[in-house]
Write a protein that holds these residues in place. Structure first.
Motif, short mmCIF file in Angstrom:
data_model
loop_
_atom_site.label_atom_id
_atom_site.label_comp_id
_atom_site.label_asym_id
_atom_site.label_seq_id
_atom_site.Cartn_x
_atom_site.Cartn_y
_atom_site.Cartn_z
N ALA A 1 85.08 50.29 20.58
CA ALA A 1 85.88 51.41 21.07
C ALA A 1 85.39 51.85 22.45
O ALA A 1 84.20 51.80 22.74
N ASP A 2 86.32 52.29 23.30
CA ASP A 2 85.98 52.66 24.68
C ASP A 2 84.96 53.79 24.72
O ASP A 2 84.05 53.80 25.56
N GLU A 3 85.08 54.75 23.79
CA GLU A 3 84.17 55.88 23.83
C GLU A 3 82.76 55.52 23.37
O GLU A 3 81.80 56.25 23.61
N VAL A 4 82.63 54.36 22.70
CA VAL A 4 81.32 53.94 22.19
C VAL A 4 80.55 53.12 23.21
O VAL A 4 79.32 53.15 23.23
N LYS A 5 81.25 52.38 24.08
CA LYS A 5 80.61 51.44 25.00
C LYS A 5 79.46 52.04 25.80
O LYS A 5 78.39 51.44 25.90
N PRO A 6 79.62 53.24 26.42
CA PRO A 6 78.52 53.77 27.23
C PRO A 6 77.27 54.12 26.43
O PRO A 6 76.20 54.31 27.01
N LEU A 7 77.39 54.22 25.10
CA LEU A 7 76.27 54.68 24.28
C LEU A 7 75.50 53.56 23.60
O LEU A 7 74.45 53.80 23.01
N LEU A 8 76.03 52.33 23.67
CA LEU A 8 75.49 51.25 22.85
C LEU A 8 74.03 50.94 23.12
O LEU A 8 73.28 50.61 22.21
N PHE A 9 73.60 51.03 24.38
CA PHE A 9 72.24 50.66 24.73
C PHE A 9 71.28 51.85 24.78
O PHE A 9 70.14 51.70 25.19
N GLN A 10 71.78 53.02 24.37
CA GLN A 10 70.90 54.18 24.35
C GLN A 10 70.01 54.15 23.11
O GLN A 10 70.45 53.72 22.04
N PRO A 11 68.76 54.60 23.21
CA PRO A 11 67.87 54.58 22.04
C PRO A 11 68.37 55.54 20.97
O PRO A 11 68.87 56.62 21.26
N TYR A 12 68.27 55.09 19.73
CA TYR A 12 68.59 55.85 18.52
C TYR A 12 70.07 56.11 18.34
O TYR A 12 70.46 56.85 17.44
N TYR A 13 70.92 55.50 19.16
CA TYR A 13 72.35 55.59 18.89
C TYR A 13 72.76 54.42 18.02
O TYR A 13 72.47 53.26 18.33
N THR A 14 73.44 54.70 16.90
CA THR A 14 73.86 53.63 15.99
C THR A 14 75.18 53.98 15.36
O THR A 14 75.48 55.17 15.12
#
Length: 586
Positions: free
Chosen positions: A523-536
């Motif tokens: 999802a477009d809203e998820v892409k920027p968060l994928l490589f952030q620590p503790y985001y799953t």
């Protein structure tokens, strides 16, 4: 100043203990959930596997009966032999040879018979062949001289009239005292092209082997297996019938009519008896029997229970020390710490180090989870192959080699993470293709169980320069996420494709690894968060959000490369770009 510094250090040590305990508790809880999920999967798989095995035995005999019934329906026309006994006897002789030949060519068949309709055959006629203990086929003379050859309501004639009424019929389990064996009867009515009854074709199937298999189903401690008829009555089990009845009374066996329907979502149930939790799975056979496998959760999770108790004890000890120290610290040191506020940089430095220590513990827990799951699956497959006498020496060696590889990788994980924060680790030239194969081999069992096809395309053997084990872990993390995405999406043909090639081949500057899966798009809203620590996106399944963050650190910081995730027409692609050897040597 020294006293204040010492107190700050002691405070940070206490905090680090607390952080470590919290992370350990989280890891244990996640392991418990993962193990519970694996137990469910294994029970569902085992119950369906055994049910299919039993159905195969029964279906083979059913097919034999149905085939001969079809042949009889094609050959016999009642109006041609109803008033012509010689014609009937000629047809009966021909059928005799067909049944005899079928018995000889299908050794699994123990008996075959056709009971003719006496109203059209002109007598009490039956063709009946049996197989003795030596495997020899012989003709059985039926006692057709009795006055009441077939009488509706007579128990001995039920097979005949039930088959006529229902078209096909499975009898209940019977014990033959002469043969000292259990058997069931399958019967099918035969009708000619004019809809006139010719008779009933049937077979007696000896089921001692099925009962023995159920008794010997090997489950973990606290597990039981039971085979029931369509009315939920006990047929066989790894435990005696009185224990089966007790489980029925206590609700461990929730016997609902739709429980064994493969399309039903009620083929698994949970129950609690005397504070002990049970998981029960169900699977139906082709003749309506139900196989139930029961596993005590508490027995399976006993090691984790002990670990929980140990963590509670450690937490109480540390909490006692922290409280005692907090009382002392609050009474003696609050004002001095305020006055020494300029030392905040030192405090922040220690907090940063402790946070990295906590992150490292989380990474170790994340990296160990998959190998432990795969080893559990591999051991189950090894046991099934051994029990089914399919285990070869090569398979055993392969399993042992895989186990050694898993253990070695887990050991390397600990060593690598221990050295992760040290900048002076040794870099080396290594085969990129080989490390990708290593990562694939570590999850081979998981890929096999989920029926995921893996395709690797590489024009040549490529080498890169950097940290070999870290690169393998990075690829493993990406493959692990690809597998999870496929499982969640459940495509018709699950597949992972890996393409290895050189970017700007004429210049030979960069090596590219594309790892594609045909799961659902990001999802477009998820892409920027994928490589952030503790985001799953897999928090309910035990995800920690560390995997992709760590992968990015390895590729971008430690190998001077780049990593990106983007959607494709068929799914998602993870692109890893690492520089060629000559551009990266320091």
């Amino acid at each position: 100043m020294k006293n204040i510094t010492l107190k700050i250090i002691l405070s940070l040590v206490c905090c680090s203990f607390i952080i470590t305990l919290v992370l350990s508790w989280t890891a244990v809880t996640n392991s418990k959930n993962v193990m519970r999920g694996e137990v469910k999967k294994e029970l569902l798989y085992a119950s369906q596997k055994y049910a299919n095995q039993f159905s195969s035995v029964l279906q083979t005999q059913e097919n034999v009966v149905d085939l001969i019934s079809t042949m009889v329906s094609a050959e016999f026309v009642t109006e041609e032999y109803a008033d012509n006994r010689p014609v009937f006897l000629a047809l009966e002789k021909k059928l005799n040879e067909i049944i005899k030949h079928s018995m000889k060519t299908i050794p699994e068949t123990k008996s075959l018979y056709l009971t003719f309709n006496p109203e059209t055959s002109g007598g009490n006629d039956e063709v009946w062949y049996l197989r003795n203990e030596n495997g020899e086929v012989f003709y059985m003379e039926a006692d057709n001289t009795v006055d009441e050859w077939l009488t509706e309501g007579n128990e001995d004639s039920d097979y005949y009239y039930d088959a006529i009424k229902n078209g096909k019929n499975w009898s209940s389990v019977e014990y033959d005292m002469y043969l000292n064996t259990y058997s069931v009867t399958y019967a099918s009515s035969c009708w000619d092209k004019n809809g006139e009854l010719i008779g009933v074709m049937g077979t007696d199937i000896f089921i001692d082997d099925i009962f023995e298999t159920v008794k010997n189903i090997q489950l973990n401690e606290g597990g039981s297996a039971f085979l029931m008829d369509e009315n939920f009555n006990y047929l066989a089990g790894s435990q005696p019938e009185n224990l089966f009845n007790e489980m029925k009374r206590n609700g461990v066996l929730n016997l609902l009519p739709e429980i064994a329907d493969p399309k039903s979502n009620k083929n698994i149930s949970h129950s609690t008896v005397h504070n002990e939790r049970y998981i029960t799975t169900y699977a139906g056979t082709s003749n309506g029997w139900i196989l139930a496998l029961i596993q005590s959760e508490d027995s399976m999770l006993l090691p984790i229970k002990y670990m929980n108790q140990m963590l509670i004890a450690m937490a109480l000890l540390i909490l006692t020390g922290v409280i005692a120290y907090a009382v002392y610290f609050s009474e003696r040191s609050v004002m001095p710490i305020v006055k020494e506020y300029e030392q905040k940089d030192i405090v922040l430095l220690h907090q940063s180090r402790q946070a990295k220590l906590g992150e490292m513990v989380g990474n170790i827990a994340h990296q160990w989870k998959q190998p432990l799951n795969v080893m559990s699956i591999s051991l189950s497959n090894l046991w099934d192959d051994f029990r089914n006498e399919k285990l070869t020496e090569k398979q055993l060696k392969d399993h042992i080699e895989n186990m050694r590889l898993y253990i070695k990788n887990m050991s390397n994980t600990v060593d690598d993470f221990a050295e992760f924060l040290k900048p002076a680790r040794k870099k080396q030239e290594f085969s990129l293709n080989q490390e990708i194969e290593t990562a694939l081999s570590l999850m081979a069992e998981s890929i096999k169980i989920n029926r995921i096809s893996v395709e690797v395309e590489s024009e040549e053997e490529l080498t890169v320069y950097g940290y070999r084990n870290e690169f393998c872990q990075a690829v493993f993390n990406v493959l692990n996420n690809a597998r999870d995405a496929i499982i969640e999406s459940n495509p018709e043909r699950p597949e992972i494709k890996i393409r290895i090639y050189i970017k700007n081949k004429n210049e030979e500057k960069d090596t590219v690894i594309d790892i594609l899966n045909n799961g659902k798009p990001i999802a477009d809203e998820v892409k920027p968060l994928l490589f952030q620590p503790y985001y799953t996106t897999k928090e309910e399944k035990g995800g920690t959000g560390i995997g992709l963050y760590l992968t990015r650190q390895i590729i971008e910081v430690h190998m001077n490369g780049s990593i990106d995730l983007f959607n494709t027409e068929s799914g998602v692609c993870c692109r890893i770009v690492v520089p060629k050897e000559e551009t990266y040597h320091e």
